[in-house]
Design a protein around this motif. Sequence first.
Motif, PDB file in Angstrom:
ATOM      1  N   SER A  32      40.370   3.007  -2.884  1.00 50.40           N
ATOM      2  CA  SER A  32      39.050   3.365  -3.390  1.00 50.40           C
ATOM      3  C   SER A  32      38.009   2.383  -2.875  1.00 50.40           C
ATOM      4  CB  SER A  32      39.056   3.348  -4.922  1.00 50.40           C
ATOM      5  OG  SER A  32      39.332   2.033  -5.383  1.00 50.40           O
ATOM      6  N   LYS A  34      34.562  -0.053  -3.593  1.00 43.83           N
ATOM      7  CA  LYS A  34      34.332  -1.064  -4.629  1.00 43.83           C
ATOM      8  C   LYS A  34      32.868  -1.082  -5.054  1.00 43.83           C
ATOM      9  CE  LYS A  34      38.346  -1.835  -2.843  1.00 43.83           C
ATOM     10  NZ  LYS A  34      39.449  -0.973  -3.280  1.00 43.83           N
ATOM     11  N   VAL A  38      32.084  -5.412  -8.855  1.00 42.24           N
ATOM     12  CA  VAL A  38      33.382  -5.976  -8.492  1.00 42.24           C
ATOM     13  C   VAL A  38      33.224  -6.959  -7.343  1.00 42.24           C
ATOM     14  CG1 VAL A  38      35.649  -5.419  -7.497  1.00 42.24           C
ATOM     15  CG2 VAL A  38      34.717  -4.027  -9.357  1.00 42.24           C
ATOM     16  N   ALA A 222      45.341  -2.447  -8.105  1.00 44.74           N
ATOM     17  CA  ALA A 222      43.906  -2.543  -8.382  1.00 44.74           C
ATOM     18  C   ALA A 222      43.073  -1.795  -7.354  1.00 44.74           C
ATOM     19  CB  ALA A 222      43.490  -4.014  -8.421  1.00 44.74           C
ATOM     20  N   HIS A 223      43.512  -1.813  -6.095  1.00 43.24           N
ATOM     21  CA  HIS A 223      42.646  -1.280  -5.038  1.00 43.24           C
ATOM     22  C   HIS A 223      42.483   0.235  -5.088  1.00 43.24           C
ATOM     23  CE1 HIS A 223      45.551   0.482  -2.066  1.00 43.24           C
ATOM     24  NE2 HIS A 223      46.390  -0.326  -2.683  1.00 43.24           N
ATOM     25  N   CYS A 226      39.105   0.930  -7.863  1.00 45.38           N
ATOM     26  CA  CYS A 226      37.826   0.273  -7.571  1.00 45.38           C
ATOM     27  C   CYS A 226      37.920  -1.242  -7.586  1.00 45.38           C
ATOM     28  CB  CYS A 226      36.729   0.731  -8.535  1.00 45.38           C
ATOM     29  SG  CYS A 226      36.333   2.484  -8.395  1.00 45.38           S
ATOM     30  N   GLY A 227      39.140  -1.772  -7.601  1.00 41.82           N
ATOM     31  CA  GLY A 227      39.339  -3.214  -7.556  1.00 41.82           C
ATOM     32  C   GLY A 227      39.741  -3.663  -6.158  1.00 41.82           C
ATOM     33  N   ALA A 283      38.664  -9.796 -10.760  1.00 47.21           N
ATOM     34  CA  ALA A 283      37.934  -8.607 -10.311  1.00 47.21           C
ATOM     35  C   ALA A 283      38.607  -7.319 -10.779  1.00 47.21           C
ATOM     36  CB  ALA A 283      37.816  -8.618  -8.790  1.00 47.21           C
ATOM     37  N   PHE A 284      39.933  -7.339 -10.913  1.00 46.69           N
ATOM     38  CA  PHE A 284      40.659  -6.177 -11.446  1.00 46.69           C
ATOM     39  C   PHE A 284      40.159  -5.869 -12.853  1.00 46.69           C
ATOM     40  CE2 PHE A 284      45.284  -4.373 -11.846  1.00 46.69           C
ATOM     41  CZ  PHE A 284      44.774  -3.100 -12.018  1.00 46.69           C
ATOM     42  N   ALA A 287      36.782  -4.249 -12.603  1.00 45.87           N
ATOM     43  CA  ALA A 287      36.895  -2.863 -12.150  1.00 45.87           C
ATOM     44  C   ALA A 287      37.338  -1.942 -13.281  1.00 45.87           C
ATOM     45  CB  ALA A 287      37.880  -2.777 -10.983  1.00 45.87           C
ATOM     46  N   TYR A 290      34.441  -1.317 -15.462  1.00 49.08           N
ATOM     47  CA  TYR A 290      33.493  -0.395 -14.815  1.00 49.08           C
ATOM     48  C   TYR A 290      33.951   1.056 -14.988  1.00 49.08           C
ATOM     49  CZ  TYR A 290      30.826   2.000 -11.200  1.00 49.08           C
ATOM     50  OH  TYR A 290      30.016   2.895 -10.535  1.00 49.08           O
ATOM     51  N   MET A 291      35.223   1.321 -14.732  1.00 44.73           N
ATOM     52  CA  MET A 291      35.708   2.698 -14.822  1.00 44.73           C
ATOM     53  C   MET A 291      35.753   3.186 -16.271  1.00 44.73           C
ATOM     54  SD  MET A 291      38.550   2.992 -11.790  1.00 44.73           S
ATOM     55  CE  MET A 291      38.531   4.774 -11.865  1.00 44.73           C
TER      56      MET A 291
END
Length: 404
Positions: A32, A34, A38, A222-223, A226-227, A283-284, A287, A290-291
């Motif tokens: 995803s 970022k 993040v 995480a990635h 959005c992490g 950052a995870f 994210a 955020y979601m």
Amino acid sequence: MIDIDKIRADFPILKEKVNGKPLVYLDNAATSQKPQVVIDSIVNYYTTINSNIHRGVHTLSQVATDAYEEARLKLQQHFNAKKSYEIILTAGTTHSINIVATGFTSLLNKGDEIIVSTMEHHSNIVPWQMLCERTGAILKVIPMNYEGELLMDAYDELLSEKTKLVFLNHVSNALGTINPIQEIIDKAHAVGAAVLIDGAQSCPHLKPDVQALNVDFYVASAHKLCGPTGVGILYGKEEWLNKLPPYQGGGEMIKQVTFEKTTYADLPHKFEAGTPNIAGGIAFGVAIDYMNEIGFDNIAAYENELLAYATKKLLQIEGLKIYGTAKNKTSVISFNIGDIHPFDIGSIIDKLGIAVRTGHHCAQPIMAFYNIPGTVRASFSFYNTFEEIDALYDALVRAKMMLS
């Protein structure tokens, strides 16, 4: 309700141009994009609090430790783990799976059976094959039908008192199929087997509750959420994590070391040897916040609209065939157009700014089932638009004309 303009403004990369064209990013199942919040959290960590964690008495170390452990608490809440130390921070889904697969080496005997499904990513096949080679266990495979759905009657027949482990994905990365994991977990537990669910592809679209599922292990990256890359989780029930030996040795995962004997630290540190991806872990957590602020119900509803629109639109292209037509699926469309190789389609539409994935998607058994070399895969996220789907359609029509 999704405010698409506001959301897209959060993602700086969506303003980029590729080959002189506005970027249309439809490779979300691979990773995803970022949001700025993040990205800012990573910059802030290295700018203001960069320090190693858990060991230092100085202020920066304590601030960094608090931020990292706060992220763990956010993940505990998000997945509804019973205890925070049931959340192990790892390098990603593959790392998490390998921790469990390696740990079970001492728990299996020759002739024990492991069950996976036909639609697994290679990272949920190869570690179990390696485990079988080490232990003499036998790998069994749940078949699927042409629509891309697991044959549950066949699963029932595979289960027995010899079954010790069941491992499968929550959502197929190649087809988008949402598997009936609650039924799979319940039936595995009925014969005394443990279950690991690969949530790499499900977590961007829905919010799993590990206690409600009663799953033994759940893994994610995480990635996809959005992490950043290089960080993920292994959720494990406390009793199972205590049974498994450490995956690797080093600093942080020890209680006491002498040359005669080493004792290991308590959970979660037992599985977190060495200096972790501290900025990534923090950052995870950002994210996930955020979601959750957008809301996973809102995300799912909007992405389902995108999926329905894209499916109807793409099927207007003569010769286009979609692989994976399960009734219950996420916003992924895998397809081919006639006999045109997917790589050729992907290369041409890239010149028009369209980013999709082509190939076997690390799911070669699925491609073998359909007797195809691979597919073009368009995967949608909550920051994609209906206009981008129109752009994909126009690019595919152009590619077909050039390649036919």
